[in-house]
Design an enzyme around this catalytic site. Structure first.
Site, PDB file in Angstrom:
ATOM      1  N   ARG B  15     -16.221  -2.475  10.350  1.00 13.89           N
ATOM      2  CA  ARG B  15     -15.540  -3.596   9.696  1.00 13.89           C
ATOM      3  C   ARG B  15     -14.095  -3.199   9.324  1.00 13.89           C
ATOM      4  O   ARG B  15     -13.159  -3.581   9.995  1.00 13.89           O
ATOM      5  CB  ARG B  15     -16.329  -4.043   8.447  1.00 13.89           C
ATOM      6  CG  ARG B  15     -16.095  -5.492   8.048  1.00 13.89           C
ATOM      7  CD  ARG B  15     -14.774  -5.746   7.320  1.00 13.89           C
ATOM      8  NE  ARG B  15     -14.644  -4.947   6.105  1.00 13.89           N
ATOM      9  CZ  ARG B  15     -13.500  -4.822   5.445  1.00 13.89           C
ATOM     10  NH1 ARG B  15     -12.398  -5.421   5.871  1.00 13.89           N
ATOM     11  NH2 ARG B  15     -13.424  -4.063   4.371  1.00 13.89           N
ATOM     12  N   HIS B 206     -13.749   3.567  -2.263  1.00 15.73           N
ATOM     13  CA  HIS B 206     -13.227   3.296  -0.915  1.00 15.73           C
ATOM     14  C   HIS B 206     -11.835   3.921  -0.830  1.00 15.73           C
ATOM     15  O   HIS B 206     -10.906   3.450  -1.485  1.00 15.73           O
ATOM     16  CB  HIS B 206     -13.169   1.774  -0.722  1.00 15.73           C
ATOM     17  CG  HIS B 206     -12.612   1.313   0.588  1.00 15.73           C
ATOM     18  ND1 HIS B 206     -13.418   0.948   1.650  1.00 15.73           N
ATOM     19  CD2 HIS B 206     -11.338   1.149   1.019  1.00 15.73           C
ATOM     20  CE1 HIS B 206     -12.653   0.577   2.672  1.00 15.73           C
ATOM     21  NE2 HIS B 206     -11.382   0.687   2.308  1.00 15.73           N
ATOM     22  N   CYS B 239      -4.139   0.280   7.227  1.00 13.59           N
ATOM     23  CA  CYS B 239      -3.857  -0.778   6.274  1.00 13.59           C
ATOM     24  C   CYS B 239      -2.658  -1.555   6.770  1.00 13.59           C
ATOM     25  O   CYS B 239      -1.646  -0.967   7.130  1.00 13.59           O
ATOM     26  CB  CYS B 239      -3.560  -0.190   4.901  1.00 13.59           C
ATOM     27  SG  CYS B 239      -3.070  -1.438   3.704  1.00 13.59           S
ATOM     28  N   ASN B 248      -9.194   4.853   6.999  1.00 11.35           N
ATOM     29  CA  ASN B 248     -10.191   5.306   6.042  1.00 11.35           C
ATOM     30  C   ASN B 248     -10.392   6.805   6.187  1.00 11.35           C
ATOM     31  O   ASN B 248     -10.114   7.383   7.233  1.00 11.35           O
ATOM     32  CB  ASN B 248     -11.533   4.618   6.356  1.00 11.35           C
ATOM     33  CG  ASN B 248     -11.468   3.113   6.233  1.00 11.35           C
ATOM     34  OD1 ASN B 248     -11.307   2.417   7.230  1.00 11.35           O
ATOM     35  ND2 ASN B 248     -11.571   2.602   5.036  1.00 11.35           N
TER      36      ASN B 248
END
Lengths: 310, 310
Positions: B15, B206, B239, B248
């Site tokens: 995702r 996160h 991002c 990530n």
């Protein structure tokens, strides 16, 4: 977590960084890189290595580098030395400190230095004695403190015992090196606990970000009272034992993390990014450092608390 | 440092990772990536996002992905939802949990979600109520908990107050997201302290490794009792607000650090490397993850204590 209020950064890009890059750079570039790092606030710099040029051709210009670097009060240049001949050269070249390496495992000691650990400690004692006679401070770096590429796990007690022998042999500072970049913060805890039982000497740490744990280790070392951390401007370098891997932790990324943690380092990470850009152009590589690509945070509040003085 | 004995990894590569990569991959590739991650021990997976395909074309195949993933007891698939229509789709598609985002600053909330924070909390309450009616667990992710690209610093008290409102609105878990990758471990400490004053809900974190602090933050979160950590296989993603930056934190690098720290994650990082290699080929990028290039440590002692069961 109790954070120490300050830590000293030892810039090792000109030595450990450039020694492990395949591209040779000129003496002029090395001096320009060092000058840019000094402009950014670095006060302690491992500038070169006094080893035989056949063994490490990247460092063949050690004397020329030392003749070219900016000298002023408060700046301390470190030369890496591996034997008495190297120490003589370092003294003649006017270094302020010397760093000598002993390795925590017999296999790595034999392969890297061609001698046993006992022989390496005797060699360190001789270097240390002569360096002190010459008025220089001496660091004992214990290579592979966090793990060995040949023997695997290294017990913290083994590292502590070697630290004690180096302290007895005259070390003014103990540097624990994660030579192959395998450590985690829990290892930092175990090593600090073990080494603190045998010596009160200032502790310095040397981390590679080979497996993305280098910055976590560095911040943990600061939290555990490390006096100094090694890093390289741009994160250049690497390790001959893990050729595809990233190098030292990057000085600018470390400076960012320290500032955001409320730990004083005296570094201006904007100027560090300029220094890194200089060496990136010369080496023609993409730097492992990220701050230069990601940008500072917060971006547009120059007056905020916590900004580095410049 | 007291280390928790275990942490749950939430795989978000399918995702958050793929949503922020410019290359579109097919449904088949997404399912193969998820299957490889499940084979590596991942048990909780943010598989897709139920948003309008015009807004996020990368996630237009949400239903098809959910129809293709392996289903068995112990596997939990999370769908990201942003409104009631998305929740209906998520329920129809058979997700096990939903995740909904509120953002910690008004500017980012308006720009990212087109609503105020108060409106976002009301929307979260509506999603949460319907999800619970459908038997699903609900996570409130608080975006920009560590800093905002528009407003800069975000006070931990602001994040805690929003966490309290989300808890009151029915959240079963609070996820604190460093959306732009600016945090440091000291921020983790401050946020845990502040949020723990207002809620005892499980905390999930996160992290993006945008400025090389993501792994340090993750390990600090574990040490401070985080129940779950997000990561993406291969470290894919990024991002939109820092396009040149890394994504990530990588699941395999995190799994390595956790195993070496004595923290159980249930993951086999060798198989994770295979999953990352699969998506690396499809995306045609060089992964930010390092473990696949550097290799495991120790390299050749399969029977040693601390190895993951496989």
């Amino acid at each position: 977590m109790a954070w120490e209020s300050a830590v000293e950064i030892v810039e090792v890009g000109p030595r450990d960084g450039l020694q492990n890059e395949s591209t040779l750079v000129t003496t002029e570039v090395k001096v320009a890189y060092i000058r840019a790092l000094v402009d950014a606030g670095v006060r302690r710099i491992e500038a070169t290595s006094f080893v035989h040029p056949r063994r490490v051709p990247q460092m063949a210009d050690a004397e020329a580098v030392m003749a070219g670097v900016p000298r002023r009060a408060g700046l301390s240049y470190i030369g890496l030395v591996v034997n008495g001949r190297g120490l003589e050269r370092a003294l003649d070249a006017g270094v302020d400190e010397v760093n000598a390496v002993v390795v925590a495992t017999e296999t790595f000691s034999q392969r890297n230095q061609g001698m046993s650990i006992a022989e390496a400690v005797r060699s360190f004692a001789a270097i240390s004695g002569s360096a002190h006679d010459g008025g220089l401070r001496v660091t004992a770096t214990i290579g592979s403190s966090f793990g060995c590429p040949f023997e695997g796990e290294v017990a913290p007690a083994t590292v502590a015992e070697l630290a004690r022998r180096c302290a007895d042999a005259g070390a003014d500072e103990i540097a624990l090196a994660d030579t192959i970049g395998v450590g985690v913060p829990a290892d930092v805890d175990r090593l600090v606990d073990a080494v603190r039982e045998v010596t009160g000497l200032p502790l310095r740490f040397h981390f590679h970000n080979t497996r993305n744990t280098g910055y976590a280790n560095a911040l943990r070392a600061v939290a555990r009272g490390a006096a100094a951390l090694d890093s390289s401007g741009g994160g250049i370098g690497g390790c001959p034992f893990a050729p595809a891997a990233t190098g030292n932790i990057a000085t600018e990324d470390l400076a960012y993390a320290l500032r955001r943690s409320g730990v004083a380092s005296g570094l201006d990470h904007h100027k560090l990014i300029d220094a890194a850009a200089l060496i990136e152009r010369e080496l023609g590589i993409r730097l492992p450092a990220l701050l230069g690509r990601a940008g500072d945070f917060p971006a547009a509040q120059p007056g905020r608390t916590g900004d580095v003085p410049s």
